[in-house]
Design a protein around this motif. Structure first.
Motif, short mmCIF file in Angstrom:
data_model
loop_
_atom_site.label_atom_id
_atom_site.label_comp_id
_atom_site.label_asym_id
_atom_site.label_seq_id
_atom_site.Cartn_x
_atom_site.Cartn_y
_atom_site.Cartn_z
N GLU A 211 8.99 11.18 5.83
CA GLU A 211 8.82 9.47 5.19
C GLU A 211 6.85 10.96 5.82
N LEU A 212 6.16 10.61 4.36
CA LEU A 212 4.91 9.74 4.62
C LEU A 212 4.91 8.60 4.51
N ARG A 213 3.67 7.38 5.30
CA ARG A 213 3.65 6.48 5.35
C ARG A 213 2.23 6.61 4.96
N VAL A 214 2.21 5.68 4.23
CA VAL A 214 0.51 5.39 3.24
C VAL A 214 0.19 4.57 2.90
N CYS A 215 -1.27 3.84 4.59
CA CYS A 215 -1.27 2.83 3.77
C CYS A 215 -2.89 2.58 2.54
N SER A 216 -2.13 1.54 1.40
CA SER A 216 -3.68 1.47 0.71
C SER A 216 -3.48 0.10 0.36
N THR A 217 -4.76 -0.28 -0.58
CA THR A 217 -4.37 -1.74 -0.65
C THR A 217 -4.19 -2.46 -1.92
N GLY A 218 -4.23 -1.22 -3.22
CA GLY A 218 -3.94 -1.19 -4.14
C GLY A 218 -4.87 -2.22 -5.32
N ASP A 219 -5.62 -2.21 -4.77
CA ASP A 219 -7.12 -3.29 -5.66
C ASP A 219 -8.11 -2.79 -5.92
N TYR A 220 -7.93 -1.47 -6.68
CA TYR A 220 -9.29 -0.80 -6.40
C TYR A 220 -8.84 0.13 -7.93
N ARG A 221 -8.86 0.12 -8.68
CA ARG A 221 -9.04 0.72 -9.78
C ARG A 221 -10.18 1.65 -9.67
N PRO A 222 -10.08 2.91 -9.78
CA PRO A 222 -9.39 3.78 -10.01
C PRO A 222 -8.58 5.13 -8.78
N PHE A 223 -8.81 4.69 -7.61
CA PHE A 223 -7.82 5.27 -6.39
C PHE A 223 -6.97 4.04 -6.24
N THR A 224 -6.59 3.07 -6.40
CA THR A 224 -5.36 2.58 -5.77
C THR A 224 -5.03 1.49 -6.44
N TYR A 225 -3.64 0.93 -7.33
CA TYR A 225 -3.88 0.03 -7.84
C TYR A 225 -1.61 0.28 -7.39
N ARG A 226 -2.24 -1.03 -7.45
CA ARG A 226 -0.47 -2.38 -7.42
C ARG A 226 -0.07 -2.68 -8.45
N ALA B 31 2.17 -5.82 -11.17
CA ALA B 31 2.18 -6.86 -10.57
C ALA B 31 3.71 -7.22 -10.47
N ASN B 32 4.95 -5.37 -11.18
CA ASN B 32 6.03 -5.15 -10.99
C ASN B 32 6.13 -4.59 -9.48
N GLY B 33 4.68 -4.06 -8.69
CA GLY B 33 4.32 -3.56 -7.66
C GLY B 33 4.93 -2.11 -7.66
N ALA B 34 4.44 -2.06 -9.07
CA ALA B 34 4.37 -0.26 -8.89
C ALA B 34 2.68 0.38 -8.63
N TRP B 35 2.77 0.97 -7.89
CA TRP B 35 1.20 1.78 -7.44
C TRP B 35 0.94 3.01 -8.70
N ASN C 242 -8.58 -7.79 -8.22
CA ASN C 242 -7.51 -7.21 -9.29
C ASN C 242 -7.97 -8.20 -10.00
N THR C 243 -8.54 -9.11 -9.53
CA THR C 243 -8.92 -10.41 -11.00
C THR C 243 -10.75 -10.09 -10.51
N ILE C 244 -11.17 -9.90 -9.71
CA ILE C 244 -11.82 -10.50 -9.44
C ILE C 244 -13.76 -10.22 -10.62
N PHE C 245 -13.34 -9.00 -11.27
CA PHE C 245 -14.56 -9.54 -12.24
C PHE C 245 -13.63 -9.87 -13.90
#
Ligand SMILES: O=C(O)C(=O)C[C@]1(C(=O)O)C=C[C@@H](O)C=C1
Length: 328
Positions: free
Chosen positions: A107-122, A124-128, A246-249
């Motif tokens: 397993e590769l454990r990847v820390c990510s915030t999920g709140d910064y598109r286009p790089f990382t997004y999570r 509402a269903n938890g999909a990355w 994710n809602t800041i804009f």
């Protein structure tokens, strides 16, 4: 957003390059990169350049471990038939690496915030999703393991990374503060801070002098380089913290805030998504910064591997294929 084709193609290890070599928007580089000398199975990339200066002590240890033959590709040990010592020393005691832990764990454990598109997004269903999420998945596939995305925040990134992850990915800016605690991969994007605002205000907020005035409301997400920039550079404008990136804009769209200063890549993505928002000079940002992957401090073996993988993926079309749907 500009893409770093190669950070430094000339100069000795540890020598600062004259500047990054850039290509325009996701343009493909040619095959003309100079070949690096291979040494004891490790490509000692000159392009690693100045950033690797931070790990020069560790590189020295690695060199010692793999034998003096590394110093000269024409010297003893360069030719396996020459009877030199480099080959023998490379079979000596192995340097323990995160690479080994990843392989054992599967397993590769990847820390990510999920709140910064286009790089990382999570969602509402938890999909990355996101460029760096797909890149991390590609890295895991290359390592022959599954990728597990570990949710973190910009405030807790460094601590979470140290305790729970092998790599952090998702538009992470290279900062010297972080570089004291961890290694970085080579940079893969050059960017900087620039305003995003409602289009009717775009001409009003071009300079920091225009922005930093009483009555101007600058919305800020906590914990990252955006907040650092806002607190250092805005003194008269009102800084309006908003915890959910994710809602800041929506704060700007609704008129509750006038603008946000963030990375050009994000302003472009959000402006495409919300036509009423305009990215203000995203290609001439106020600052210079680079995106890279955060790696465990001191692990030169893993850092070398990630840099090799990144270099190849930037030149074999993989990075472009992953990024294109996000950047148009
Ligand atoms: O801290 C960093 O590395 C970032 O670039 C992340 C950061 C920030 O600066 O806050 C950048 C843009 C996004 O809006 C969210 C987070």
């Amino acid at each position: 957003m500009r893409v770093v084709a190669a950070v430094a193609r000339s100069g000795a290890i540890g020598e600062r390059p004259t500047g990054p070599i850039l290509v325009d928007e996701w343009a493909r580089d040619s095959d003309s990169l100079p070949r690096e000398p291979q040494c004891c199975g490790i490509a000692w990339r000159a392009r690693m350049g100045w950033r690797t200066a931070a790990s020069s002590a560790a590189l020295a240890a690695l060199t010692a471990l793999f034998g003096a033959g590394c110093a000269d590709s024409n010297g003893p040990g360069a030719n396996p038939e020459s009877g030199g010592t480099a080959r023998e020393s490379s079979t000596g005691p192995a340097m323990r690496s995160t690479m080994d832990d990843i392989a054992e764990r599967g397993e590769l454990r990847v820390c990510s915030t999920g709140d910064y598109r286009p790089f990382t997004y999570r969602d509402a269903n938890g999909a990355w999703s996101g460029i760096d999420i797909d890149m991390a998945r590609d890295l895991a596939a290359e390592l022959g393991v599954r990728a597990t995305i570990v949710a973190t925040t910009w405030e807790s990134l460094s601590a979470d990374f140290a305790q729970r992850c092998d790599i952090a990915a998702g538009g992470v800016s290279v900062t010297l503060k972080r570089a004291k605690e961890a290694f970085f991969s080579d940079a893969y994007v050059v960017d900087g801070k620039t305003p995003i605002t409602r289009c009717e205000n775009a001409a009003r907020f071009r300079t920091l002098e225009q922005i930093d005035r009483p009555g101007v409301r600058a919305v800020v997400n906590p914990g990252g380089t955006n907040e650092k920039f806002a607190r250092e550079r805005l003194h008269r404008a009102e800084i309006v913290p908003h915890p959910d990136n994710n809602t800041i804009f929506d704060e700007i769209r609704s008129g509750r805030a006038d603008l946000m200063i963030t990375d050009g890549a994000e302003t472009k993505w959000q402006a495409r998504r919300h036509p009423e928002l305009c990215a203000v000079h995203p290609d001439q940002p106020f600052t210079f910064s680079e995106k890279a992957y955060l790696l465990p401090r001191g692990d030169v073996v893993f850092q070398q591997f990630v840099n090799e993988w990144l270099h190849l993926r930037k030149h074999d079309g993989t990075y472009d294929r992953i990024a294109r749907p996000w950047i148009g």
